[in-house]
Design an enzyme around this catalytic site. Structure first.
Site, PDB file in Angstrom:
ATOM      1  N   ASP A  16       0.869  -1.172   0.000  1.00 10.32           N
ATOM      2  CA  ASP A  16       0.000   0.000   0.000  1.00 10.32           C
ATOM      3  C   ASP A  16       0.911   1.228   0.000  1.00 10.32           C
ATOM      4  O   ASP A  16       1.852   1.299   0.800  1.00 10.32           O
ATOM      5  CB  ASP A  16      -0.875  -0.035   1.260  1.00 10.32           C
ATOM      6  CG  ASP A  16      -1.986   0.989   1.249  1.00 10.32           C
ATOM      7  OD1 ASP A  16      -1.740   2.147   0.864  1.00 10.32           O
ATOM      8  OD2 ASP A  16      -3.099   0.641   1.651  1.00 10.32           O
ATOM      9  N   HIS A  25     -10.260  -6.527  -2.307  1.00 10.36           N
ATOM     10  CA  HIS A  25      -8.900  -6.595  -1.794  1.00 10.36           C
ATOM     11  C   HIS A  25      -8.895  -6.837  -0.292  1.00 10.36           C
ATOM     12  O   HIS A  25      -9.852  -6.543   0.405  1.00 10.36           O
ATOM     13  CB  HIS A  25      -8.095  -5.342  -2.140  1.00 10.36           C
ATOM     14  CG  HIS A  25      -8.657  -4.060  -1.615  1.00 10.36           C
ATOM     15  ND1 HIS A  25      -9.776  -3.458  -2.157  1.00 10.36           N
ATOM     16  CD2 HIS A  25      -8.250  -3.261  -0.611  1.00 10.36           C
ATOM     17  CE1 HIS A  25     -10.017  -2.338  -1.514  1.00 10.36           C
ATOM     18  NE2 HIS A  25      -9.110  -2.198  -0.556  1.00 10.36           N
ATOM     19  N   HIS A  33      -6.383  -6.292   3.149  1.00  9.84           N
ATOM     20  CA  HIS A  33      -5.232  -5.605   3.740  1.00  9.84           C
ATOM     21  C   HIS A  33      -4.542  -6.568   4.703  1.00  9.84           C
ATOM     22  O   HIS A  33      -5.200  -7.129   5.581  1.00  9.84           O
ATOM     23  CB  HIS A  33      -5.678  -4.383   4.549  1.00  9.84           C
ATOM     24  CG  HIS A  33      -6.353  -3.316   3.770  1.00  9.84           C
ATOM     25  ND1 HIS A  33      -5.692  -2.203   3.313  1.00  9.84           N
ATOM     26  CD2 HIS A  33      -7.651  -3.183   3.375  1.00  9.84           C
ATOM     27  CE1 HIS A  33      -6.546  -1.418   2.678  1.00  9.84           C
ATOM     28  NE2 HIS A  33      -7.744  -2.004   2.703  1.00  9.84           N
TER      29      HIS A  33
END
Length: 129
Positions: free
Chosen positions: A29, A93, A95
């Site tokens: 990220d 997605h 994390h």
């Protein structure tokens, strides 16, 4: 219009890749909550995690499970946290976030690492795969 993640998959936008298969991609990220904060995506653009078919969903989680130990070895932390929010980018997605405290999951406190710092972090994580 393609999501930013689809543009990363297509090579239109650079990313600090951690691992990749034909179906999945893990990359850092660029605005992490902690060093090593990694995004894991299916390459197929589907907006909502729970809209993935069962095979793609379980494959995504299995892929994430392979990435998490490498992050944990590369980045000193108590464990790897998992978050699915799904509002910021219309592409499913997950994390993976190195955690030492609950504050590390605060998405309102973002870091701004340099490209060099991201490259070094990605290399360190890849070294443990």
């Amino acid at each position: 219009m393609a999501s930013i993640f689809s543009r990363i998959v297509a090579g239109e936008i650079p990313a600090h890749k951690i691992a990749e298969t034909d179906d999945y991609l893990a990359f850092l990220d660029v605005m992490p909550t902690t060093t090593g904060h990694t995004l894991v995506i299916p390459k197929q653009e589907i907006d909502y995690l729970f809209a993935l078919d069962d095979d793609l969903y379980t494959g995504l989680m299995a892929f994430a499970k392979k990435i998490a130990p490498a992050i944990e070895k590369a980045i000193p932390c108590k464990r790897i946290g998992v978050a699915v929010i799904g509002l910021e980018v219309p592409h499913a997605h997950v994390h993976l976030i190195p955690l030492n405290s609950m504050a590390d999951m605060n998405f309102n406190n973002k870091m701004k690492p340099t490209q060099e710092e991201l490259a070094q972090t990605a290399e360190k994580i890849r070294s443990f795969l």
